[in-house]
Scaffold this active site. Sequence first.
Site, PDB file in Angstrom:
ATOM      1  N   GLU A  25       0.842  -1.196   0.000  1.00  8.33           N
ATOM      2  CA  GLU A  25       0.000   0.000   0.000  1.00  8.33           C
ATOM      3  C   GLU A  25       0.878   1.248   0.000  1.00  8.33           C
ATOM      4  O   GLU A  25       1.849   1.346   0.743  1.00  8.33           O
ATOM      5  CB  GLU A  25      -0.890  -0.022   1.240  1.00  8.33           C
ATOM      6  CG  GLU A  25      -1.822   1.168   1.384  1.00  8.33           C
ATOM      7  CD  GLU A  25      -2.673   1.077   2.641  1.00  8.33           C
ATOM      8  OE1 GLU A  25      -3.751   1.701   2.662  1.00  8.33           O
ATOM      9  OE2 GLU A  25      -2.271   0.376   3.596  1.00  8.33           O
TER      10      GLU A  25
ATOM     11  N   LYS B 169      -9.830   2.228  -2.414  1.00  8.45           N
ATOM     12  CA  LYS B 169     -10.001   1.580  -1.113  1.00  8.45           C
ATOM     13  C   LYS B 169     -11.339   1.966  -0.488  1.00  8.45           C
ATOM     14  O   LYS B 169     -11.658   3.139  -0.334  1.00  8.45           O
ATOM     15  CB  LYS B 169      -8.850   1.974  -0.193  1.00  8.45           C
ATOM     16  CG  LYS B 169      -8.839   1.288   1.161  1.00  8.45           C
ATOM     17  CD  LYS B 169      -7.607   1.727   1.952  1.00  8.45           C
ATOM     18  CE  LYS B 169      -7.530   1.077   3.315  1.00  8.45           C
ATOM     19  NZ  LYS B 169      -6.332   1.552   4.075  1.00  8.45           N
TER      20      LYS B 169
ATOM     21  N   CYS C  32      -5.360  -3.318   2.540  1.00 11.31           N
ATOM     22  CA  CYS C  32      -5.095  -3.249   3.975  1.00 11.31           C
ATOM     23  C   CYS C  32      -6.331  -3.469   4.847  1.00 11.31           C
ATOM     24  O   CYS C  32      -6.781  -4.595   5.038  1.00 11.31           O
ATOM     25  CB  CYS C  32      -4.405  -1.923   4.280  1.00 11.31           C
ATOM     26  SG  CYS C  32      -3.464  -1.916   5.833  1.00 11.31           S
TER      27      CYS C  32
END
Length: 255
Positions: free
Chosen positions: A40, A106, A140
Amino acid sequence: MSLRIAVLQPDIEWAAPERNLARFEPHVAACGADLLLLPEMFATGFCLDPARIAEPADGPVLATLRRWAADYGCALAGSVAVSAQGVFRNRMYFVEPSGRVSFYDKHHLFTPGGEAAAFRAGSRRTVVSYGGMRFLLAVCYDLRFPVWLRCRDDYDAILCCASWPASRREAWCTLLRARAIENQCFVAAANRIGSDPAARYAGDSVLLDFRGRMLAEAGAEECLIRAGFDPSAVGAFRKEFPAWRDADDFEMRIP
């Protein structure tokens, strides 16, 4: 036929994209893979001051990924802070040697750390078909939300890029195996090592099969790990043990 998957687990110099990309390129050139996964915000570190580090949606980091993909004949995936349509996104790119680019913004922003105040969440999942496999893109904190990642026989592998702190490494290792087992899918997960102003990172990048078994794992050092993902093997396992057919039906409502 297996697809050769590699994961790069690097240290990342804070807010220094040009130096990071220059240091990573030899690893990309030598990876010998069909697909290489990066962590990330691999070019800058997980910085919550996007005005300082974000690039345009078609900026220099994406241009570098395009060049690497073309020069070294492998697809690349990883996330970048971008500024698009007047908002900041934590955007995961999937760049193919042909030049085709897919992306995922995300969805689950890390509210406890302030990410939701700095970035705008995405609202759609992204599945990319490449090399005979279907890859779900995840970043994540998404890993903690199994409904968002639930497989309905619509993907074969999860690609998860992360900046996951060492203080929560047990959760990282456990959740990765859980997502592989419950979704009967391969998992490739790229984390970083080193430290930034907010956290220390322990690595623990992995490649898992659809039973949750370890194919390759990294320790706490900068390294490249590799394994083969066989799309016919995951298909055969789902046919032999079709647990996915008994999954609870649901409808996802996104605010």
